[in-house]
Design an enzyme around this catalytic site. Structure first.
Site, PDB file in Angstrom:
ATOM      1  N   HIS A  22    -100.472 -14.811 -24.524  1.00  0.00           N
ATOM      2  CA  HIS A  22    -100.347 -14.421 -25.926  1.00  0.00           C
ATOM      3  C   HIS A  22     -98.891 -14.073 -26.240  1.00  0.00           C
ATOM      4  O   HIS A  22     -98.315 -14.571 -27.215  1.00  0.00           O
ATOM      5  CB  HIS A  22    -101.258 -13.218 -26.200  1.00  0.00           C
ATOM      6  CG  HIS A  22    -101.199 -12.715 -27.604  1.00  0.00           C
ATOM      7  ND1 HIS A  22    -102.185 -12.974 -28.535  1.00  0.00           N
ATOM      8  CD2 HIS A  22    -100.258 -11.964 -28.257  1.00  0.00           C
ATOM      9  CE1 HIS A  22    -101.864 -12.406 -29.691  1.00  0.00           C
ATOM     10  NE2 HIS A  22    -100.702 -11.786 -29.544  1.00  0.00           N
ATOM     11  N   GLU A  23     -98.287 -13.229 -25.399  1.00  0.00           N
ATOM     12  CA  GLU A  23     -96.908 -12.815 -25.649  1.00  0.00           C
ATOM     13  C   GLU A  23     -95.919 -13.952 -25.392  1.00  0.00           C
ATOM     14  O   GLU A  23     -94.960 -14.123 -26.146  1.00  0.00           O
ATOM     15  CB  GLU A  23     -96.560 -11.601 -24.781  1.00  0.00           C
ATOM     16  CG  GLU A  23     -97.328 -10.341 -25.156  1.00  0.00           C
ATOM     17  CD  GLU A  23     -97.106  -9.923 -26.598  1.00  0.00           C
ATOM     18  OE1 GLU A  23     -95.999 -10.139 -27.124  1.00  0.00           O
ATOM     19  OE2 GLU A  23     -98.044  -9.390 -27.209  1.00  0.00           O
ATOM     20  N   HIS A  26     -95.620 -16.223 -28.364  1.00  0.00           N
ATOM     21  CA  HIS A  26     -94.729 -15.732 -29.422  1.00  0.00           C
ATOM     22  C   HIS A  26     -93.285 -16.117 -29.112  1.00  0.00           C
ATOM     23  O   HIS A  26     -92.552 -16.609 -29.973  1.00  0.00           O
ATOM     24  CB  HIS A  26     -94.815 -14.200 -29.520  1.00  0.00           C
ATOM     25  CG  HIS A  26     -96.083 -13.682 -30.121  1.00  0.00           C
ATOM     26  ND1 HIS A  26     -96.655 -14.224 -31.253  1.00  0.00           N
ATOM     27  CD2 HIS A  26     -96.883 -12.641 -29.753  1.00  0.00           C
ATOM     28  CE1 HIS A  26     -97.745 -13.555 -31.562  1.00  0.00           C
ATOM     29  NE2 HIS A  26     -97.908 -12.587 -30.663  1.00  0.00           N
TER      30      HIS A  26
END
Length: 227
Positions: A22-23, A26
């Site tokens: 998820h990170e 980004h």
């Protein structure tokens, strides 16, 4: 004790992958859009140690497991993004924010597809693999939907700030300093207080559970589990 260790063993990999990717997503999105802040900080890495937040990635999920909460939730260290490096800051920040829930959605779908390979595993490990895959589906769908709640600093809030007219985007953006506190109150404090009165009530999850269930059903059909 052994049952607890077994349960933890079926959550470690799904949780680490869900939060780490998820990170990293980004950071990758920001890099592709012109900002290499995350890359220079080493945050495009798939090494979980680069992204782990002691409280959000370790302590809180462990506490939720130990108290046998009906959900698992956590977060990693935020990926640094410098809006000044983005060609269209509002639009591009919305795309960067959407990348996190997007990769969670992709992981849930991949886990569903991998269920078709379970017959390849022996009887001694297929249940363990199945529980890992099922947990991967659950945590990724929950993270996807939860993060799309349109309240900063969640990804959905940043997407909304990027898409709404400035007259609405500015006051919404100002909620960022209070947003996480409000969400944690709804997520943890309100259910705890309600339980003291014998009431099983989690307003936040009552709101998003129908969406989670609906998304899971759609993905099951798309991945060939419609029987």
């Amino acid at each position: 004790m052994m049952e607890t260790l077994y349960t933890v063993s079926t959550w470690i990999l799904p949780a680490l992958l869900a939060i780490t990717l998820h990170e990293a997503a980004h950071g990758f999105a920001a890099w592709r859009l012109g900002d290499d802040t995350a890359r220079l900080a080493g945050r495009l890495s798939l090494n979980p140690l680069r992204h782990i937040d002691p409280m959000g990635t370790v302590v809180l999920p462990a506490m939720l497991l130990l108290v046998k909460a009906p959900f698992l939730f956590g977060w990693a260290k935020p990926v640094p993004v410098d809006m000044r490096n983005l060609p269209s800051p509002r639009r591009d920040m919305a795309l960067v924010a959407a990348a996190g829930p997007g990769i969670n959605l992709a992981q849930a779908f991949i886990a569903m597809l991998l269920f078709h390979l379970l017959p390849l595993f022996g009887d001694t490990v297929d249940l363990w693999v199945a529980r890992n895959l099922n947990n991967a589906i659950n945590i990724n769908i929950i993270l996807c939907i939860f993060n799309l709640i349109p309240v900063p600093p969640l990804d959905g809030g940043r997407v909304a700030v990027g898409l709404l007219p400035l007259a609405l985007a500015r006051p919404l953006a100002r909620l960022e300093r209070y947003g996480m506190v409000l969400l944690l109150i709804l997520l943890l404090a309100v259910p705890l207080v309600a339980s003291q009165f014998g009431i099983d009530w989690n307003p936040l999850f009552e709101l998003i559970t129908p969406i989670i269930v609906g998304l899971r059903d759609i993905l099951l059909v798309l991945s060939g589990h419609d029987g």
